[in-house]
Design a protein around this motif. Structure first.
Motif, PDB file in Angstrom:
ATOM      1  N   TRP A 188       0.807  -1.214   0.000  1.00  0.00           N
ATOM      2  CA  TRP A 188       0.000   0.000   0.000  1.00  0.00           C
ATOM      3  C   TRP A 188       0.842   1.267   0.000  1.00  0.00           C
ATOM      4  CZ3 TRP A 188      -4.726  -0.448  -1.517  1.00  0.00           C
ATOM      5  CH2 TRP A 188      -5.404  -1.660  -1.307  1.00  0.00           C
ATOM      6  N   TRP A 189       1.782   1.341   0.924  1.00  0.00           N
ATOM      7  CA  TRP A 189       2.579   2.562   1.003  1.00  0.00           C
ATOM      8  C   TRP A 189       3.539   2.686  -0.169  1.00  0.00           C
ATOM      9  CZ3 TRP A 189       0.761   6.293   3.676  1.00  0.00           C
ATOM     10  CH2 TRP A 189       0.052   6.058   4.850  1.00  0.00           C
ATOM     11  N   GLU A 190       4.104   1.557  -0.619  1.00  0.00           N
ATOM     12  CA  GLU A 190       5.001   1.605  -1.768  1.00  0.00           C
ATOM     13  C   GLU A 190       4.251   2.032  -3.027  1.00  0.00           C
ATOM     14  OE1 GLU A 190       7.997  -1.432  -4.129  1.00  0.00           O
ATOM     15  OE2 GLU A 190       7.761  -1.685  -1.960  1.00  0.00           O
ATOM     16  N   MET A 191       3.002   1.582  -3.138  1.00  0.00           N
ATOM     17  CA  MET A 191       2.189   1.964  -4.297  1.00  0.00           C
ATOM     18  C   MET A 191       1.899   3.461  -4.305  1.00  0.00           C
ATOM     19  SD  MET A 191      -1.323   2.759  -4.920  1.00  0.00           S
ATOM     20  CE  MET A 191      -2.281   1.855  -3.705  1.00  0.00           C
ATOM     21  N   VAL A 192       1.463   3.994  -3.169  1.00  0.00           N
ATOM     22  CA  VAL A 192       1.166   5.428  -3.093  1.00  0.00           C
ATOM     23  C   VAL A 192       2.438   6.247  -3.329  1.00  0.00           C
ATOM     24  CG1 VAL A 192       0.346   7.282  -1.586  1.00  0.00           C
ATOM     25  CG2 VAL A 192      -0.794   5.055  -1.552  1.00  0.00           C
ATOM     26  N   HIS A 193       3.547   5.782  -2.770  1.00  0.00           N
ATOM     27  CA  HIS A 193       4.825   6.487  -2.916  1.00  0.00           C
ATOM     28  C   HIS A 193       5.231   6.576  -4.390  1.00  0.00           C
ATOM     29  CE1 HIS A 193       8.278   8.290  -1.125  1.00  0.00           C
ATOM     30  NE2 HIS A 193       9.137   7.356  -1.488  1.00  0.00           N
ATOM     31  N   MET A 194       5.069   5.497  -5.122  1.00  0.00           N
ATOM     32  CA  MET A 194       5.458   5.480  -6.531  1.00  0.00           C
ATOM     33  C   MET A 194       4.517   6.327  -7.376  1.00  0.00           C
ATOM     34  SD  MET A 194       7.522   4.637  -8.846  1.00  0.00           S
ATOM     35  CE  MET A 194       7.358   5.113 -10.558  1.00  0.00           C
ATOM     36  N   LEU A 195       3.228   6.265  -7.117  1.00  0.00           N
ATOM     37  CA  LEU A 195       2.288   7.057  -7.905  1.00  0.00           C
ATOM     38  C   LEU A 195       2.526   8.547  -7.695  1.00  0.00           C
ATOM     39  CD1 LEU A 195      -1.084   5.099  -7.577  1.00  0.00           C
ATOM     40  CD2 LEU A 195       0.524   5.118  -9.485  1.00  0.00           C
ATOM     41  N   LEU A 196       2.752   8.955  -6.456  1.00  0.00           N
ATOM     42  CA  LEU A 196       3.056  10.364  -6.211  1.00  0.00           C
ATOM     43  C   LEU A 196       4.357  10.761  -6.902  1.00  0.00           C
ATOM     44  CD1 LEU A 196       2.089  10.737  -2.431  1.00  0.00           C
ATOM     45  CD2 LEU A 196       0.949  11.805  -4.390  1.00  0.00           C
ATOM     46  N   ALA A 197       5.344   9.865  -6.854  1.00  0.00           N
ATOM     47  CA  ALA A 197       6.612  10.145  -7.535  1.00  0.00           C
ATOM     48  C   ALA A 197       6.401  10.334  -9.035  1.00  0.00           C
ATOM     49  CB  ALA A 197       7.609   9.015  -7.279  1.00  0.00           C
ATOM     50  N   ALA A 198       5.489   9.562  -9.612  1.00  0.00           N
ATOM     51  CA  ALA A 198       5.207   9.686 -11.042  1.00  0.00           C
ATOM     52  C   ALA A 198       4.647  11.065 -11.370  1.00  0.00           C
ATOM     53  CB  ALA A 198       4.230   8.601 -11.485  1.00  0.00           C
ATOM     54  N   TYR A 199       3.709  11.556 -10.557  1.00  0.00           N
ATOM     55  CA  TYR A 199       3.144  12.884 -10.796  1.00  0.00           C
ATOM     56  C   TYR A 199       4.190  13.971 -10.590  1.00  0.00           C
ATOM     57  CZ  TYR A 199      -1.469  10.783 -11.019  1.00  0.00           C
ATOM     58  OH  TYR A 199      -2.543  10.024 -11.407  1.00  0.00           O
TER      59      TYR A 199
END
Length: 471
Positions: A188-199
């Motif tokens: 969960w946290w790794e997913m949110v971290h990567m998506l925010l990094a993408a933006y």
């Protein structure tokens, strides 16, 4: 290369080229991920603005950005396919033993990829051919499918950090629980971290292009909007990323003590651990660097007395060597340092916008913004070094060592050379196409091009005109 220092003399000779090739291809491919996830989202913001406000230049931006996204999607499809083959060719120990679990998220990713490819083609083809709102919604499918594919890959990666959902018998996987494999403890946290990094990465990189144009005196609505949309998206994501990153650090402290010890360079278990800025790890000792007393313990548990496990609590056979510790620690410092700079830039943008309610034209702000994209990319790369190298010497933590996952036959250096040549050709071709598109658009100008939904549009066009079918 840095990774050469991470291979011991007792490791298989194939381990070094396998690591080098995987690091190179992942580092190349991850540049493209933010453009699939976030760039298409920014494209849709412009598209929506055009349909709701009758903004010609927003519609022109959406059309042009969609073409850039299509080129980058094609490049990502090739580089992603190479990565898929690499998993089997370079790491047969991983796929042979844990393929039933590890391969499940990739099967889901494949479905999202096909959906994304289909609707990307429909969206590009749909300019001037589909009614406005149905055309817009085909673009939303592209963005959602890209997010789904990225989440699936993150599920596979996070599973290697905290494996779950498998039943082992006699050293073999005999049962797989797909939901637990996918939604593992680190997901969960790794997913949110990567998506925010993408933006963040896509936002700052795209905004940097238009910041350069604004510096050159192109202050028209087209360039202002081209800067405003992506920079605002990145600026909103930055403070959220700091909150998520802080939470993830504590998750790593609780569940991955060896990685946390590498991040903070902690040789022995104890409390009142200092935060070390810079420095390296030599012969089990911290050398150089600036030490901030008690700060690491405070960040981990909110109090100086928080105990942090050091390398003395890790069995010698699976203890990361000094080179791994130094690389992980320095990468973490780079990630946090660059992210801090981007956060300050975002706050500066917010202050300038609050004062004038328009796109800032402060020259120093624009100069810094024009290089924010590469800084964001460096932050992304550094974060992935922390994640991947920080897991060493494990490929699947607690289950499979990296030296046991790698191929043990043949010479992998020629394969690495071939992949390197392929990627150089891909990059050169993509840059050539993008530069050709840029030159053509520069010659056309921003006001002389008919927008997709009708040649009769004028600066005073209303919403109904933008939504009209030009047939």
């Amino acid at each position: 290369m840095v990774l050469s220092a991470l291979v011991g003399t007792a490791d298989p000779p194939q381990l070094l080229p396998a690591r080098e090739q995987m690091a190179f291809t992942l580092g190349f491919h991850i540049i493209l991920v933010p453009f699939g996830v976030a760039f298409t989202f920014m494209m849709l913001i412009c598209h929506y603005r055009a349909l709701r406000r009758g903004d010609e230049q927003a519609l022109l931006l959406a059309q042009r950005w969609s073409k850039v996204a299509a080129v980058l999607f094609a490049v990502g499809a090739v580089s992603g396919t190479v990565l898929t083959f690499e998993l089997g060719l370079l790491w047969p120990g991983l796929m042979g033993k844990y393929g039933p679990a590890f391969g499940f998220p990739f099967a889901i990713e494949g479905l999202f990829f096909f959906v994304e490819a289909i609707f990307m083609a429909i969206y590009i083809y749909g300019w001037k051919r589909l009614p406005p709102w149905p055309h817009f919604f085909t673009g939303t499918v592209v963005t959602l499918a890209s997010v789904g594919g990225t989440i699936s890959v993150i599920a596979a990666n996070s599973w290697m950090n905290q494996p779950a959902g498998i039943v082992m018998k006699n050293g073999r996987v005999v049962d797989v629980i797909p939901s637990k494999v996918f939604f593992n403890g680190a997901f969960w946290w790794e997913m949110v971290h990567m998506l925010l990094a993408a933006y963040i990465v896509a936002g700052f990189m795209v905004a940097g292009v238009y910041a350069w144009g604004l510096l050159k005196g192109r202050r028209d609505h087209y360039h202002r909007l081209g800067f405003q949309v992506p920079f605002t998206v990145a600026a909103i994501a930055m403070p959220l990323q700091f909150l998520v990153g802080d939470t993830i650090a504590r998750q790593v402290f609780d569940r991955e003590p060896a990685k946390f010890a590498a991040i903070e360079m902690v040789p022995t278990t104890g409390s009142h651990i200092p935060e070390t800025l810079g420095g390296i790890f030599v012969n089990g000792e911290v050398r150089y660097g600036i030490r901030l007393p008690d700060v690491a313990s405070i960040l981990a548990g909110f109090r100086p007395s928080t105990t942090i496990k050091g390398f003395d609590a890790i069995p010698v056979a699976v203890r990361p060597d000094d080179a791994v510790v130094s690389v992980v620690h320095l990468a973490f410092d780079v990630m946090v340092g660059t992210a801090t700079l981007l956060l300050l830039l975002s706050l500066w943008y917010g202050w300038l916008w609050w004062r004038r309610r328009e796109v800032p034209v402060n020259r120093w702000f624009l100069r810094i913004s024009s290089v924010a994209g590469p800084v964001a990319l460096l932050s992304l790369w550094s974060g992935w070094v922390v994640t991947e190298v920080g897991r060493q010497p494990w490929t699947v933590v607690g289950l499979l060592l990296t030296k046991d996952a790698v191929a043990t036959q043949g010479n992998l250096w020629p394969l690495f050379a071939a992949v390197l040549a392929i990627y150089v050709c891909i990059a050169a071709g993509a840059l050539f196409v993008l530069r050709t598109m840029h030159r053509r658009w520069s010659q056309e100008g921003t006001d002389a091009v008919a927008v997709p939904y009708g040649p009769r549009l004028t600066p005073a066009v209303d919403e109904r005109a933008v939504g009209a079918d030009d047939t």
